[in-house]
Design a protein around this motif. Structure first.
Motif, mmCIF file in Angstrom:
data_model
loop_
_atom_site.group_PDB
_atom_site.id
_atom_site.type_symbol
_atom_site.label_atom_id
_atom_site.label_comp_id
_atom_site.label_asym_id
_atom_site.label_seq_id
_atom_site.Cartn_x
_atom_site.Cartn_y
_atom_site.Cartn_z
ATOM 1 N N HIS A 233 0.830 -1.198 0.000
ATOM 2 C CA HIS A 233 0.000 0.000 0.000
ATOM 3 C C HIS A 233 0.869 1.255 0.000
ATOM 4 O O HIS A 233 0.562 2.240 -0.653
ATOM 5 N N PRO A 239 -4.821 -2.158 -1.684
ATOM 6 C CA PRO A 239 -5.594 -1.380 -0.708
ATOM 7 C C PRO A 239 -4.847 -1.242 0.606
ATOM 8 O O PRO A 239 -3.904 -1.971 0.883
ATOM 9 N N SER A 240 -5.303 -0.313 1.421
ATOM 10 C CA SER A 240 -4.728 -0.165 2.755
ATOM 11 C C SER A 240 -5.287 -1.256 3.662
ATOM 12 O O SER A 240 -6.254 -1.925 3.318
ATOM 13 N N ARG A 242 -6.874 -0.947 6.371
ATOM 14 C CA ARG A 242 -8.235 -0.642 6.794
ATOM 15 C C ARG A 242 -9.228 -1.116 5.737
ATOM 16 O O ARG A 242 -10.269 -1.677 6.055
ATOM 17 N N GLU A 243 -8.859 -0.919 4.488
ATOM 18 C CA GLU A 243 -9.759 -1.349 3.410
ATOM 19 C C GLU A 243 -9.863 -2.868 3.350
ATOM 20 O O GLU A 243 -10.925 -3.422 3.106
ATOM 21 N N SER A 246 -11.958 -4.047 6.269
ATOM 22 C CA SER A 246 -13.302 -3.500 6.333
ATOM 23 C C SER A 246 -14.327 -4.567 5.980
ATOM 24 O O SER A 246 -14.168 -5.300 5.003
ATOM 25 N N ALA A 251 -15.761 -0.622 0.371
ATOM 26 C CA ALA A 251 -14.769 0.344 0.840
ATOM 27 C C ALA A 251 -13.447 0.190 0.104
ATOM 28 O O ALA A 251 -12.677 1.129 -0.014
ATOM 29 N N ALA A 252 -13.193 -1.036 -0.394
ATOM 30 C CA ALA A 252 -11.948 -1.247 -1.134
ATOM 31 C C ALA A 252 -12.088 -0.636 -2.526
ATOM 32 O O ALA A 252 -13.151 -0.711 -3.133
#
Lengths: 271, 278
Positions: A233, A239-240, A242-243, A246, A251-252
């Motif tokens: 990332h 993705p991060s 968090r993504e 999630s 969110a991704a």
């Protein structure tokens, strides 16, 4: 299945042995973490040296890597525990006696240099995959060697070397079982052997041992996958965290979802 | 005489700086570059004066890019000497022998030189702002606050004031190249090397990047060594055009003359082929 008829008693034995088994487990974890940390340092130092254009730096690194890759971990351990102390016996007062008498440190050192020599190749190889343009950009900006390595080249190589290092670390975890030959090192394998006496080898090794080592390896792998996702990332690929974590897949970012699907498709084809 | 630069006036291109007694900014003396047995440059001699903008043209493989890479010390110089502000960049003659200069001296000279690459080469592990301030802070030792301020004004100049915190991979090619130009300018180079900076770009963004470089040319006194296939840009911006073929200078002169009335047959053929596309 009369095979399992003794297992209720075995679980009782397991319960009685639980304290010692947990001690063994902790020893194995210590060997894996400390040995892995040392292996990483050895891998980075040797890997950077092995990638140097200067023969005077590259040559010694290659000799060390080939030597410690080539000898068996078991032989290395024997050597360090039984041969190395002879030098101190012959020359009393030589510094470092505490080290050669400490089997736990010997175990960590042997694991560290053995797996570090393997890891050095992973480090060197991933450094060469950083594109030539990146190296040239650092030259154009007059960055010194330590500066470009620390800030530009290594962070990019890092994402590439994590999968190889994960493999080696799981290997090291399992290699740590060999350290139980050292007197006084009561690791998980040692304690499983004790558990075998009141039970049988199927229960102690094939069941308790298998599950314990598998879970440890799984934790290592998951941890390294988190590191890899984070490193990727940071390079703007994927993705991060968090993504990824999630619960809402929306969110991704859409392009991040594609490789996951590909992986799933490949896995299906593989089967 | 070079006119004093005034950014408010989109002044017509000033005359080429006089190549008088002043030390040339770049001087090639008997430069030879070979890769193994393949001689790319041979007996190359030329000088570039302060503030002069020189475009190198010629077919691929003629050694133009190699010249830029030699100035940036990305290639080993195999023969001859290169001087920056009169000081040897890679080798010097001492007691009749050609010896390498110290790394320290080379680095001191190199910090005066900036380069923009065909493939941008932004650092993907850093944001746009970090890309720009990294070298000014850690190589030149500038205070962080000043470097950041300078970076923001450069981003303004290249038309990307809102991209400071973006990741290079999220930018288009044209945007990445504009950041790369800002990154090179952040070092306040005396010499700017432009290596086919629009060759990897989509045709519709080439104009934007070239306009930014025109503005840099108009508003600063930076010496430029340019390799490009954009003949219109070369003609607008440069004081001198050098036509290369087979590692030698075939013809050189003012762009108006080279582009409208080339003397050498090789130049005529090359320009015919290149301009024929437009």
């Amino acid at each position: 299945m009369d095979w399992f008829e003794d297992w209720p008693q075995y679980f009782e034995a397991l319960n009685n042995f639980s304290e010692r088994l947990i001690d063994g487990l902790l020893t194995t974890i210590q060997l894996t973490l400390l040995g892995g940390a040392l292996a990483f340092v050895v891998a980075v130092v040797l890997g950077l040296m092995a990638g140097s254009p200067s023969l005077w730096v590259r040559g010694p690194a290659r000799v060390i890597i080939e030597f410690f890759r080539g000898i068996s971990l078991l032989v290395l351990l024997f050597w360090m525990v039984y041969v190395l102390p002879l030098f101190w016996m012959a020359n009393p007062g030589l510094p470092g006696e505490d080290f050669v008498r400490n089997n736990f440190l010997i175990g960590i050192t042997a694991l560290g240099i053995n797996y570090g020599a393997y890891g050095a190749e992973a480090v060197r190889a991933s450094l060469t995959t950083v594109s030539k343009g990146q190296w040239e950009a650092t030259t154009a900006l007059s960055m010194s060697w330590p500066h470009k390595m620390r800030r530009i080249i290594f962070p990019q190589a890092w994402a590439l070397m994590i999968p190889s290092l994960t493999n080696l670390w799981v290997h090291l975890l399992k290699g740590s079982a060999i350290v139980y030959i050292l007197p006084g090192i009561n690791d998980l394998t040692f304690e499983l052997d004790n558990l075998r006496r009141p039970t049988d080898i199927w229960f102690s090794h094939a069941f308790v041992g298998l599950v314990s080592y598998f879970i440890l390896a799984l934790i290592l792998t998951l941890f390294m996958q988190i590191l890899e996702a984070r490193a990727k990332h940071k390079l703007g690929r994927g993705p991060s965290l968090r993504e990824i974590l999630s619960p809402d897949p929306k969110a991704a970012p859409p392009d991040a979802a594609v490789p996951v699907q590909q992986d799933a498709a490949q896995a299906k084809e593989g089967k | 005489m070079p006119t004093p630069t005034d950014p408010t006036v989109p002044a017509p291109r000033e005359a080429a700086p006089s190549s008088s007694a002043e030390t040339p900014v770049i001087e090639f003396t008997d430069v030879e570059k070979r890769f193994g047995d393949n001689v790319v440059l041979k007996d190359l001699n030329f000088t570039v004066s302060r503030g002069e903008r020189v475009t190198l043209i010629g077919p691929s493989g003629s050694g133009k890019t190699t010249i830029l890479r030699l100035v940036m010390t990305l290639e080993e110089l195999t023969g001859g000497y290169i001087f920056i502000d009169g000081e040897p960049l890679t080798h010097e003659e001492r007691n009749g022998k050609r010896v390498p200069v110290s790394k320290k001296r080379q680095k001191a000279l190199r910090t005066r030189i900036g380069m923009v690459f065909q493939q941008f080469n932004l650092f993907p592990n850093m944001t746009v702002l970090e890309n720009i301030i990294e070298a000014p802070i850690h190589v030149l030792g500038r205070p962080k606050k000043d470097a950041i301020e300078h970076a923001h004004s450069l981003l303004e100049q290249v038309g990307l004031p809102d991209k400071a915190d973006a990741h290079p991979t999220s930018l288009s090619g044209g945007q990445q190249q504009r950041v790369a130009i800002a990154r090179a300018l952040a070092m306040d180079p005396e010499i700017l090397l432009l290596d086919e900076v629009t060759s990897a770009l989509d045709p519709e963004v080439v104009g934007d990047v070239l306009n930014i470089l025109r503005e840099v040319a108009d508003t600063t006194n930076v010496t430029m060594l340019i390799v490009t296939h954009e003949m219109g840009f070369a003609r607008d911006v440069s004081h001198k055009v050098m036509m290369f073929d087979g590692g030698r200078v075939v013809e050189e002169g003012h762009p108006d003359k080279i582009f409208t009335n080339p003397e050498h047959e090789r130049t005529q053929k090359f320009l015919g082929a290149v301009l024929g596309h437009n």
